[in-house]
Design a protein around this motif. Structure first.
Motif, PDB file in Angstrom:
ATOM      1  N   PRO A  40      -6.041   2.227  -5.853  1.00 29.61           N
ATOM      2  CA  PRO A  40      -6.497   3.172  -4.827  1.00 29.61           C
ATOM      3  C   PRO A  40      -5.654   4.442  -4.805  1.00 29.61           C
ATOM      4  O   PRO A  40      -6.103   5.478  -4.344  1.00 29.61           O
ATOM      5  CB  PRO A  40      -6.347   2.391  -3.523  1.00 29.61           C
ATOM      6  CG  PRO A  40      -5.390   1.293  -3.815  1.00 29.61           C
ATOM      7  CD  PRO A  40      -5.461   1.014  -5.280  1.00 29.61           C
ATOM      8  N   GLY A  58     -10.502  -7.427   3.833  1.00 30.30           N
ATOM      9  CA  GLY A  58     -10.159  -6.051   3.504  1.00 30.30           C
ATOM     10  C   GLY A  58      -8.902  -5.974   2.709  1.00 30.30           C
ATOM     11  O   GLY A  58      -8.231  -6.982   2.456  1.00 30.30           O
ATOM     12  N   LYS A  59      -8.617  -4.782   2.250  1.00 29.86           N
ATOM     13  CA  LYS A  59      -7.305  -4.524   1.652  1.00 29.86           C
ATOM     14  C   LYS A  59      -6.910  -3.107   1.982  1.00 29.86           C
ATOM     15  O   LYS A  59      -7.762  -2.230   2.180  1.00 29.86           O
ATOM     16  CB  LYS A  59      -7.334  -4.769   0.144  1.00 29.86           C
ATOM     17  CG  LYS A  59      -8.433  -4.056  -0.602  1.00 29.86           C
ATOM     18  CD  LYS A  59      -8.416  -4.475  -2.061  1.00 29.86           C
ATOM     19  CE  LYS A  59      -9.642  -3.937  -2.792  1.00 29.86           C
ATOM     20  NZ  LYS A  59      -9.666  -4.311  -4.191  1.00 29.86           N
ATOM     21  N   GLY A  60      -5.622  -2.897   2.049  1.00 26.24           N
ATOM     22  CA  GLY A  60      -5.147  -1.576   2.422  1.00 26.24           C
ATOM     23  C   GLY A  60      -3.759  -1.663   3.004  1.00 26.24           C
ATOM     24  O   GLY A  60      -3.069  -2.666   2.826  1.00 26.24           O
ATOM     25  N   CYS A  61      -3.379  -0.629   3.730  1.00 22.95           N
ATOM     26  CA  CYS A  61      -2.016  -0.578   4.250  1.00 22.95           C
ATOM     27  C   CYS A  61      -1.843  -1.574   5.398  1.00 22.95           C
ATOM     28  O   CYS A  61      -2.808  -2.067   5.969  1.00 22.95           O
ATOM     29  CB  CYS A  61      -1.668   0.831   4.703  1.00 22.95           C
ATOM     30  SG  CYS A  61      -2.515   1.358   6.188  1.00 22.95           S
ATOM     31  N   ALA A  62      -0.590  -1.845   5.727  1.00 21.96           N
ATOM     32  CA  ALA A  62      -0.270  -2.817   6.776  1.00 21.96           C
ATOM     33  C   ALA A  62      -0.930  -2.441   8.094  1.00 21.96           C
ATOM     34  O   ALA A  62      -1.426  -3.311   8.818  1.00 21.96           O
ATOM     35  CB  ALA A  62       1.247  -2.900   6.939  1.00 21.96           C
ATOM     36  N   ILE A  63      -0.938  -1.154   8.394  1.00 25.95           N
ATOM     37  CA  ILE A  63      -1.470  -0.711   9.690  1.00 25.95           C
ATOM     38  C   ILE A  63      -2.978  -0.987   9.768  1.00 25.95           C
ATOM     39  O   ILE A  63      -3.474  -1.509  10.762  1.00 25.95           O
ATOM     40  CB  ILE A  63      -1.222   0.807   9.891  1.00 25.95           C
ATOM     41  CG1 ILE A  63       0.256   1.155   9.658  1.00 25.95           C
ATOM     42  CG2 ILE A  63      -1.693   1.268  11.265  1.00 25.95           C
ATOM     43  CD1 ILE A  63       1.219   0.616  10.658  1.00 25.95           C
ATOM     44  N   GLN A 102      -2.941 -10.658   0.318  1.00 21.49           N
ATOM     45  CA  GLN A 102      -3.504  -9.709  -0.637  1.00 21.49           C
ATOM     46  C   GLN A 102      -4.382 -10.438  -1.633  1.00 21.49           C
ATOM     47  O   GLN A 102      -5.430  -9.957  -1.999  1.00 21.49           O
ATOM     48  CB  GLN A 102      -2.385  -8.950  -1.359  1.00 21.49           C
ATOM     49  CG  GLN A 102      -1.665  -7.968  -0.460  1.00 21.49           C
ATOM     50  CD  GLN A 102      -2.537  -6.775  -0.088  1.00 21.49           C
ATOM     51  OE1 GLN A 102      -3.110  -6.129  -0.948  1.00 21.49           O
ATOM     52  NE2 GLN A 102      -2.664  -6.493   1.198  1.00 21.49           N
ATOM     53  N   GLY A 111      -1.255   8.372  -2.055  1.00 21.95           N
ATOM     54  CA  GLY A 111      -2.697   8.564  -2.049  1.00 21.95           C
ATOM     55  C   GLY A 111      -3.231   8.787  -3.441  1.00 21.95           C
ATOM     56  O   GLY A 111      -2.585   8.431  -4.416  1.00 21.95           O
ATOM     57  N   HIS A 123       0.824  -1.195   0.000  1.00 24.93           N
ATOM     58  CA  HIS A 123       0.000   0.000   0.000  1.00 24.93           C
ATOM     59  C   HIS A 123       0.872   1.265   0.000  1.00 24.93           C
ATOM     60  O   HIS A 123       1.923   1.297   0.618  1.00 24.93           O
ATOM     61  CB  HIS A 123      -0.902  -0.008   1.236  1.00 24.93           C
ATOM     62  CG  HIS A 123      -1.988   1.029   1.183  1.00 24.93           C
ATOM     63  ND1 HIS A 123      -1.782   2.324   1.582  1.00 24.93           N
ATOM     64  CD2 HIS A 123      -3.260   0.959   0.756  1.00 24.93           C
ATOM     65  CE1 HIS A 123      -2.904   3.007   1.417  1.00 24.93           C
ATOM     66  NE2 HIS A 123      -3.819   2.196   0.916  1.00 24.93           N
ATOM     67  N   HIS A 133       0.633   3.991   1.489  1.00 28.04           N
ATOM     68  CA  HIS A 133       0.972   4.563   2.797  1.00 28.04           C
ATOM     69  C   HIS A 133       2.149   3.857   3.453  1.00 28.04           C
ATOM     70  O   HIS A 133       2.947   4.473   4.154  1.00 28.04           O
ATOM     71  CB  HIS A 133      -0.240   4.492   3.726  1.00 28.04           C
ATOM     72  CG  HIS A 133      -1.089   5.710   3.622  1.00 28.04           C
ATOM     73  ND1 HIS A 133      -2.221   5.900   4.353  1.00 28.04           N
ATOM     74  CD2 HIS A 133      -0.954   6.815   2.857  1.00 28.04           C
ATOM     75  CE1 HIS A 133      -2.759   7.069   4.039  1.00 28.04           C
ATOM     76  NE2 HIS A 133      -2.014   7.635   3.123  1.00 28.04           N
ATOM     77  N   ASP A 134       2.247   2.565   3.214  1.00 28.88           N
ATOM     78  CA  ASP A 134       3.384   1.831   3.765  1.00 28.88           C
ATOM     79  C   ASP A 134       4.673   2.228   3.046  1.00 28.88           C
ATOM     80  O   ASP A 134       5.721   2.390   3.670  1.00 28.88           O
ATOM     81  CB  ASP A 134       3.142   0.319   3.656  1.00 28.88           C
ATOM     82  CG  ASP A 134       1.955  -0.129   4.513  1.00 28.88           C
ATOM     83  OD1 ASP A 134       1.787   0.439   5.609  1.00 28.88           O
ATOM     84  OD2 ASP A 134       1.208  -1.017   4.082  1.00 28.88           O
ATOM     85  N   CYS A 189      -7.157   7.185   1.547  1.00 34.43           N
ATOM     86  CA  CYS A 189      -6.062   6.298   1.163  1.00 34.43           C
ATOM     87  C   CYS A 189      -6.549   5.003   0.526  1.00 34.43           C
ATOM     88  O   CYS A 189      -5.747   4.200   0.070  1.00 34.43           O
ATOM     89  CB  CYS A 189      -5.170   5.995   2.361  1.00 34.43           C
ATOM     90  SG  CYS A 189      -6.065   5.437   3.788  1.00 34.43           S
ATOM     91  N   GLY A 190      -7.870   4.801   0.491  1.00 33.67           N
ATOM     92  CA  GLY A 190      -8.381   3.610  -0.168  1.00 33.67           C
ATOM     93  C   GLY A 190      -8.351   2.352   0.685  1.00 33.67           C
ATOM     94  O   GLY A 190      -8.583   1.261   0.182  1.00 33.67           O
ATOM     95  N   ASP A 191      -8.056   2.487   1.981  1.00 35.22           N
ATOM     96  CA  ASP A 191      -8.138   1.323   2.867  1.00 35.22           C
ATOM     97  C   ASP A 191      -9.589   0.890   2.977  1.00 35.22           C
ATOM     98  O   ASP A 191     -10.476   1.732   3.080  1.00 35.22           O
ATOM     99  CB  ASP A 191      -7.666   1.679   4.292  1.00 35.22           C
ATOM    100  CG  ASP A 191      -6.172   1.933   4.343  1.00 35.22           C
ATOM    101  OD1 ASP A 191      -5.462   1.467   3.450  1.00 35.22           O
ATOM    102  OD2 ASP A 191      -5.727   2.602   5.290  1.00 35.22           O
ATOM    103  N   ALA A 207      -7.583 -11.199   0.005  1.00 36.86           N
ATOM    104  CA  ALA A 207      -8.360  -9.984   0.237  1.00 36.86           C
ATOM    105  C   ALA A 207      -8.999  -9.493  -1.048  1.00 36.86           C
ATOM    106  O   ALA A 207     -10.121  -9.033  -1.057  1.00 36.86           O
ATOM    107  CB  ALA A 207      -7.462  -8.901   0.814  1.00 36.86           C
ATOM    108  N   MET A 211       8.573  -5.318   2.829  1.00 35.78           N
ATOM    109  CA  MET A 211       7.132  -5.564   2.814  1.00 35.78           C
ATOM    110  C   MET A 211       6.698  -6.721   1.913  1.00 35.78           C
ATOM    111  O   MET A 211       5.677  -7.332   2.144  1.00 35.78           O
ATOM    112  CB  MET A 211       6.378  -4.312   2.356  1.00 35.78           C
ATOM    113  CG  MET A 211       6.661  -3.082   3.150  1.00 35.78           C
ATOM    114  SD  MET A 211       6.100  -3.157   4.880  1.00 35.78           S
ATOM    115  CE  MET A 211       4.332  -3.158   4.686  1.00 35.78           C
TER     116      MET A 211
END
Lengths: 418, 149
Positions: free
Chosen positions: A374, B67-72, A413, A360, A342, A344-345, B45-47, A416, A404
């Motif tokens: 996204p 779900g999908k998105g960032c690690a956090i 992933q 973003g 992602h 953000h990561d 962010c699309g999470d 998901a 990662m």
């Protein structure tokens, strides 16, 4: 050629460290850093001649008015406009486009068409959506191809008899694509449509002449070109600005007011209601001075070198996807995804290395949806960035994949996404 | 190669437990006959996460998510499904940001706090909706407000 190392000396913030590492600032498409010369000019304004413009006859107001008017002149000459009557200051690019959309929507009729592109920033979509709704007009979008370039063969199918306004970004803030502005403007002119250029990502980075482009209107922001936040530019051809109505009313934009009605002030003040951002204008003027001294062609060439290098290095990284056209066809930015990680990561890991990038959707949600992602991570360059910083970016990105992109995560992933 | 400080920044945010939950999420999947099903999305962010709960006597009997998105965001969702297992409705809906931060044990900063809270907010909104529906069903017909529609 410009000397980036020497230029860096002018930027106090570039000396700071982030987590003990030198700051590598690669978020210039969002906002740029400010040189001492700009900060100093604004301090001087506040410390020695702060006062309201265009009103009082006292000494300070005279000096402030002179500096404020001169800022308009400087910006006009920077983009090769006829003069300050063609340059109104707003808050930012977004406000400039809102003023245009608000004003031009009054001339629109039912079933008229407004043509945009698929790569517009929200600021060049949402105001036109609202304008179209008010008038019962329709939006049409010039499509992009797989390289993130406009499908020019569709230009004359999209821009047609019903088109009244063509508004497009000069340089995409995500794909980096430099759009063929002159061709688009020529097509619009053929059918008598008005043209609006979102120059937020072009004027700061390359020589831009409204005279050469022949556009009717243009919008850009001071803070993306070494200037302060809170000042934007609305350029318009004099005869058009004379004709269209203002949308923000109040002091300074009038010439005569009765209890019943008002007459508008001369250009450009007709579009500048209320006390303007005077310190900001002074800062913008200093930024223009700075950029002109360096030379916009030099800035453009420097960014081209950085962009080419960045693309070469990033292409070597496994599982990294770059969006947009080849280096020669883009401005100084590269947006990408590390597959399966992602944005953000990615940004957070780069941040820990002192590298500032943006992750973003970059205010282009329709484009992101079109690309089926996204968002992206974006590195964007400016005159003070160096080759060494590009290497740091690429080195850190190699670390992202190592950190990662483990097999286990790919499974997650996969599930998901299912 | 790295100084201690930088190493801290990444290691802290992506500490082992977070990466473990991200790469091997617990309670990941869909559930048939869920009482609570709630999808939430962070447009910035699309999470995204979908949480599903099975309720019994006012407590969470089972919790799953996809779900999908960032690690956090995904690690937080995974840890949350473990944490709310067996908890009462009241205990879950009154969970705060701080409770979530104590669970995940990182300092995400003002931007990424939304990633941390995505799953918790989804669970809470889902439970509130579920409780409201139950309350509505329990009401006499005349009080259900159906005439409004």
């Amino acid at each position: 050629m410009l000397n980036a190392e020497r230029i860096r000396e002018d930027f106090p913030i570039l000396k700071r460290k982030v987590y003990g590492k030198p700051l590598v600032y690669l978020d210039n498409a969002a906002t740029t850093q400010k040189p001492r010369q700009v900060i100093q000019a604004m301090n001087d304004y506040y410390e020695t001649y702060n006062s309201n413009v265009h009103r009082a006859v006292h000494r300070l107001s005279q000096e402030a008015t002179e500096a404020y008017d001169e800022a308009h002149e400087k910006v006009a000459s920077f983009i090769a406009a006829k003069g300050m009557e063609e340059v109104a200051f707003t808050k930012n690019t977004t406000e400039s486009i809102n003023v245009l959309a608000g004003s031009l929507s009054r001339q629109l009729q039912k079933n008229d068409e407004i043509v945009l592109t698929q790569m517009e920033h929200h600021s060049n979509i949402v105001p036109w959506q609202q304008a179209a709704k008010r008038a019962g007009a329709k939006l049409r979008f010039l499509e992009i191809d797989g390289n993130g370039e406009l499908k020019l063969q569709q230009l004359r199918e999209t821009i047609g008899k019903k088109t009244k306004i063509v508004a497009f970004t000069h340089v995409s803030n995500v794909l980096g694509t430099i759009n063929p502005a002159r061709e688009i403007i020529a097509a619009a002119k053929e059918i008598g449509a008005l043209t609006v250029v979102d120059a937020a990502q072009s004027v700061p980075h390359m020589p831009v002449s409204v005279k050469e482009l022949g556009c009717d209107f243009m919008a850009f922001s001071a803070h993306k070109m070494l200037g302060p936040t809170g000042v934007g530019v609305l350029y318009g051809k004099e005869e058009l600005l004379e004709k269209i109505e203002p949308v923000i009313y109040g002091g300074d934009m009038i010439s005569e007011v009765s209890f019943e009605d008002a007459k508008w002030n001369e250009l450009p003040w007709k579009f500048e209601a209320g006390t303007p951002n005077m310190a900001g204008a002074v800062g913008l003027a200093a930024a223009v001075d700075y950029l002109q001294k360096v030379g916009m062609e030099n800035v453009h060439q420097h960014e081209k070198i950085l962009t080419r290098k960045a693309m070469e290095r990033l292409k070597q990284i496994e599982d990294l996807t770059i969006y947009g056209p080849e280096a020669g066809k883009r401005g100084g930015l590269v947006a990408f995804n590390v597959n399966g990680v992602h944005t953000h990561d990615v940004s957070a890991i780069l941040d820990a290395e002192g590298i500032a990038v943006r992750g973003g959707h970059h205010c282009t949600m329709p484009l992101a949806r079109l690309l089926g992602i996204p968002g992206t991570t974006r590195a964007s360059f400016y005159l003070y960035n160096t080759n060494e910083e590009i290497d740091k970016l690429a080195d850190a990105l190699e670390m992202v994949t190592a950190k990662m992109n483990k097999p286990a995560m790919t499974t997650t992933q996969g599930k998901a996404a299912k | 190669m790295k100084t201690t400080k930088q190493a801290d920044a990444v290691e802290e945010l992506y500490r082992e437990e977070i990466m473990d939950h991200y790469q091997n999420p617990r309670n990941f999947g869909h559930m048939d006959g869920a009482d609570v099903s709630y999808h939430d999305y962070n447009p910035v962010c699309g999470d995204e996460v979908t949480v599903q709960l099975k309720m019994e006597n006012g407590t969470v009997k089972e919790a799953v998510f996809t779900g999908k998105g960032c690690a956090i965001s995904q690690a937080a969702a995974s840890m949350l499904t473990e944490q709310i297992h067996g908890k009462s409705v009241k205990a879950v809906v009154t969970m705060t940001q701080n409770d979530m931060l104590e669970t995940i044990k990182i300092n995400p900063g003002p931007v990424r706090i939304k990633c941390v809270l995505l799953a918790l907010r989804a669970v809470q909104k889902g439970i509130v909706q579920y409780e409201a529906n139950r309350a509505n069903l329990a009401k006499p017909f005349s009080e259900k407000g159906l005439s409004k529609n």
